[in-house]
Scaffold this motif. Structure first.
Motif, mmCIF file in Angstrom:
data_model
loop_
_atom_site.group_PDB
_atom_site.id
_atom_site.type_symbol
_atom_site.label_atom_id
_atom_site.label_comp_id
_atom_site.label_asym_id
_atom_site.label_seq_id
_atom_site.Cartn_x
_atom_site.Cartn_y
_atom_site.Cartn_z
ATOM 1 N N UNK A 8 38.679 43.927 43.328
ATOM 2 C CA UNK A 8 37.621 42.996 43.733
ATOM 3 C C UNK A 8 37.161 43.302 45.150
ATOM 4 N N UNK A 9 36.070 42.670 45.556
ATOM 5 C CA UNK A 9 35.623 42.822 46.949
ATOM 6 C C UNK A 9 36.647 42.150 47.851
ATOM 7 N N UNK A 10 36.586 42.470 49.139
ATOM 8 C CA UNK A 10 37.511 41.851 50.085
ATOM 9 C C UNK A 10 37.225 40.357 50.228
ATOM 10 N N UNK A 11 35.979 39.949 50.025
ATOM 11 C CA UNK A 11 35.650 38.514 50.043
ATOM 12 C C UNK A 11 36.498 37.798 48.998
ATOM 13 N N UNK A 12 36.536 38.344 47.802
ATOM 14 C CA UNK A 12 37.295 37.692 46.728
ATOM 15 C C UNK A 12 38.798 37.882 46.894
ATOM 16 N N UNK A 14 40.449 37.919 49.639
ATOM 17 C CA UNK A 14 40.985 37.046 50.687
ATOM 18 C C UNK A 14 40.455 35.616 50.570
ATOM 19 N N UNK A 15 39.947 35.260 49.422
ATOM 20 C CA UNK A 15 39.459 33.900 49.220
ATOM 21 C C UNK A 15 40.651 32.985 48.925
ATOM 22 N N UNK A 19 40.043 33.419 42.486
ATOM 23 C CA UNK A 19 39.904 33.378 41.038
ATOM 24 C C UNK A 19 41.198 33.822 40.367
#
Lengths: 338, 322
Positions: A8-12, A14-15, A19
């Protein structure tokens, strides 16, 4: 869709309210684990479905009438388990399938079997990978993205024809330079592209190489390692008086129209993990046509025959077979809602 | 970003509309996360370190240099979910960053090519002099009769591709110096290979065009060649901190399967076993191995550094707590 095999992207990653599918990916990905370790990220706190999880469920694909898939139509195609579309251009199509060339959003690796598409067509410079054509089912078409200009569509057809006929690519087309050596790095890019698109050809390939449903049934059962008797066992309650109907069907020994309800056939298609598609229906229709043993007759006439003790059906005409196949296929279309 | 917003975005972009503010904010999140967590080498920053100002510049450059030139529409066309959109956006940003670095070093590269031709009289020979340096015709010294090249660009590009893979060095421990885009031996291989493969005499202009198209580089003002000063030599990645930074950058560019392949190979698994474990073909493993080798080579200067870096990458992936 299941969790993407891709990171996944780093946004996801480290969210904190991440999800579940991302968490699932991280448990088996050393790369993502190392990123989190580096930043002492303990992982998302959320478990189970969240509002964000809904994002993973794509909206219903826009239904495209197969007739609109003609040469030069650029569309996005889906395959169930992937969260990326395949943007591709139609080279040839009928009502069940389309031959498409994948589109790459770059012209950096153009060879003489890639058609260059100028920015004005899609909004970004791209190339149609004619060497990488494959077949999708029309049900995989999610949305029409654009349309090649007429000269470009003709160029696509010429390039595809040249490839099929084993000719050199026509010189005047907007294509790249030929590959002259095995060590050409564009061949590495091509191998990556082959890998990227392979999954999209799978639904059609499950149904390929047969004129009717029986060979598909036999081949698919074998691929899945399931015996026909097992399928008989699982589906015996679907058809009265014939607990071995799947085996009979595999031999072409059964009149589907007379003996196997549409719901039973649908169950079999699900068991075999085959796509619910027009192509599947077409193959089943061919089986109905070939194995139809009873002439269609008005119900009153059938009852009259039975009253007189004449229970044997008359031999079906070609017209009877056609009608039987058509009616069975229509029932499947209704049942599958396609 | 929601599924519905993604559908709307796709339609807006296809209709020629500008990207709405919320998508710019979403892309900024991607850029912020890449700077914060992405192990980007400081040498990739416009100011030599990653701070707020550098991030802002990165965002602006990415928007103007790539996203607004069609890449955003390509992202929206390909992403089926917001998760996929962010993943593809991050990949686009990484590629843009790397390409920027290559483009910024193109001038350096052409200067070195000119010097190589002039200084190595045993390998290269002028067949036809010209007023401007870039119009002089060069050939291999052992092919003095070669005619000037008069073919189409396509032929030139085919010859350039036929020379095989070149590793573009993107990392130097000393960030103030210009790193070479191609190592000295590779640059020489390129120039000799082009003269040999075409069998013709070539000008610096033609060589530049082949180089530019082959490596997707920016245009270079060849008029500036005369003024080119001393050029920096490559620096190694010997120190541990630097090595660790390079390892981080390599990991950032690997995908999940390549990571698994790298770790599998480090633990001496065979390609066949890896293919079975990862549910792919042995050819895919071969591709991944080549991609890993290329990636590691980009961040190192020689075989010894390559080995060190590969080991460091595996160490970081396996680190305590894994």
């Amino acid at each position: 869709m299941s969790a993407s095999p891709e990171c996944p992207s780093l946004v996801d990653l480290f969210d904190p309210a991440g999800l579940p599918t991302v968490e699932q990916h991280v448990t088996r990905c050393p790369r993502c684990q190392s990123f989190r370790r580096e930043h002492h990220f303990q992982g998302a706190r959320t478990s189970g479905a969240t509002a964000a999880e809904q994002w993973l469920t794509p909206a219903q694909p826009i239904s495209i009438w197969p007739g609109s898939l003609d040469l030069g139509t650029v569309l996005s195609a889906v395959v169930d388990h992937l969260d990326e579309y395949l943007v591709c251009v139609v080279v040839d199509a009928d009502e069940q399938e389309a031959v498409v060339a994948p589109i790459a959003e770059t012209q950096a690796y153009t060879t003489n079997w890639d058609l260059m598409i100028e920015e004005a067509v899609l909004g970004y410079p791209a190339m149609a990978e004619v060497w990488n054509t494959g077949t999708i089912l029309v049900e995989q078409a999610a949305e029409i993205v654009g349309k090649l200009t007429e000269p470009l569509a003709e160029a696509l057809e010429q390039l595809y024809d040249a490839m099929l006929e084993n000719h050199s690519p026509p010189e005047h087309l907007p294509i790249g330079s030929p590959v002259l050596a095995e060590r050409d790095p564009r061949l590495v890019f091509q191998r990556q592209e082959l890998d990227r698109v392979r999954a999209y050809w799978m639904p059609s390939s499950l149904l390929a190489g047969a004129e009717s449903f029986e060979p598909i049934l036999r081949r698919r059962a074998q691929q899945m390692g399931v015996g026909l008797e097992d399928l008989d066992g699982r589906l015996q309650d679907c058809v009265q008086d014939n607990p071995h109907w799947v085996t009979s069907l595999s031999r072409g020994d059964i009149d589907l129209c007379a003996s196997v309800p549409v719901k039973a056939m649908s169950r079999l298609v699900i068991e075999l993990k085959l796509p619910k598609a027009r192509k599947t229906i077409g193959l089943i229709g061919a089986t109905v046509h070939a194995n139809c043993r009873e002439a269609s007759a008005p119900q009153a006439a059938v009852h009259a025959r039975r009253r007189r003790g004449k229970v044997r059906a008359s031999k079906p005409t070609e017209d009877d077979r056609g009608k039987a196949a058509e009616s069975y296929m229509e029932a499947l279309v209704r049942d599958w809602d396609i | 970003m929601t599924e519905q917003q993604l559908i709307t975005l796709r339609r807006q972009l296809r209709g020629g509309e500008q990207p709405p503010d919320w998508v710019v904010a979403e892309l900024r999140r991607v850029a912020d996360a890449l700077v914060r967590y992405g192990r980007l080498p400081a040498s990739m920053s416009p100011y030599g370190s990653w701070d707020e100002e550098a991030t802002e510049e990165l965002m602006q450059g990415w928007m103007e240099g790539k996203l607004l030139r069609g890449d955003l529409r390509a992202l929206a066309d390909r992403a089926r979910t917001p998760v996929a959109f962010r993943r593809l956006a991050e990949r686009s940003l990484r590629h843009w960053l790397l390409n920027q670095r290559e483009r910024s070093q193109a001038q350096n590269l052409f200067g070195r090519m000119a010097r190589l031709l002039e200084q190595d009289q045993t390998t290269f020979k002028v067949t036809q002099a010209a007023e401007r340096k870039q119009d002089t015709w060069w050939t291999l010294a052992n092919k003095p009769e070669a005619e000037p090249f008069a073919g189409p660009d396509r032929e030139l590009l085919s010859a350039a591709w036929s020379l095989g893979e070149f590793v573009l060095v993107r990392f130097s421990s000393e960030q103030t110096k210009l790193s070479p885009l191609l190592s000295g031996p590779d640059l020489r291989r390129f120039v000799v290979g082009m003269l040999d493969a075409t069998g013709r005499a070539l000008t610096l202009n033609l060589l530049q065009r082949a180089l530019r198209d082959r490596f997707d580089l920016g245009d270079v003002q060849l008029g500036d060649l005369e003024a080119a000063g001393e050029l920096a030599s490559p620096e190694g990645v010997a120190e541990d901190a630097v090595l660790r930074e390079a390892a981080g950058a390599v990991i950032g560019e690997l995908d999940a399967r390549q990571t698994a392949v790298l770790l599998g190979l480090q633990s001496e698994q065979t390609s066949a076993a890896l293919a079975a474990e990862l549910n792919c073909s042995p050819a895919t493993i071969t591709n991944d191995k080549a991609a890993i080798a290329k990636l590691v080579a980009r961040y190192s200067e020689n075989d010894s550094e390559r080995d060190q870096l590969l080991k460091k990458v595996a160490d970081v992936l396996y680190e305590e707590g894994a």
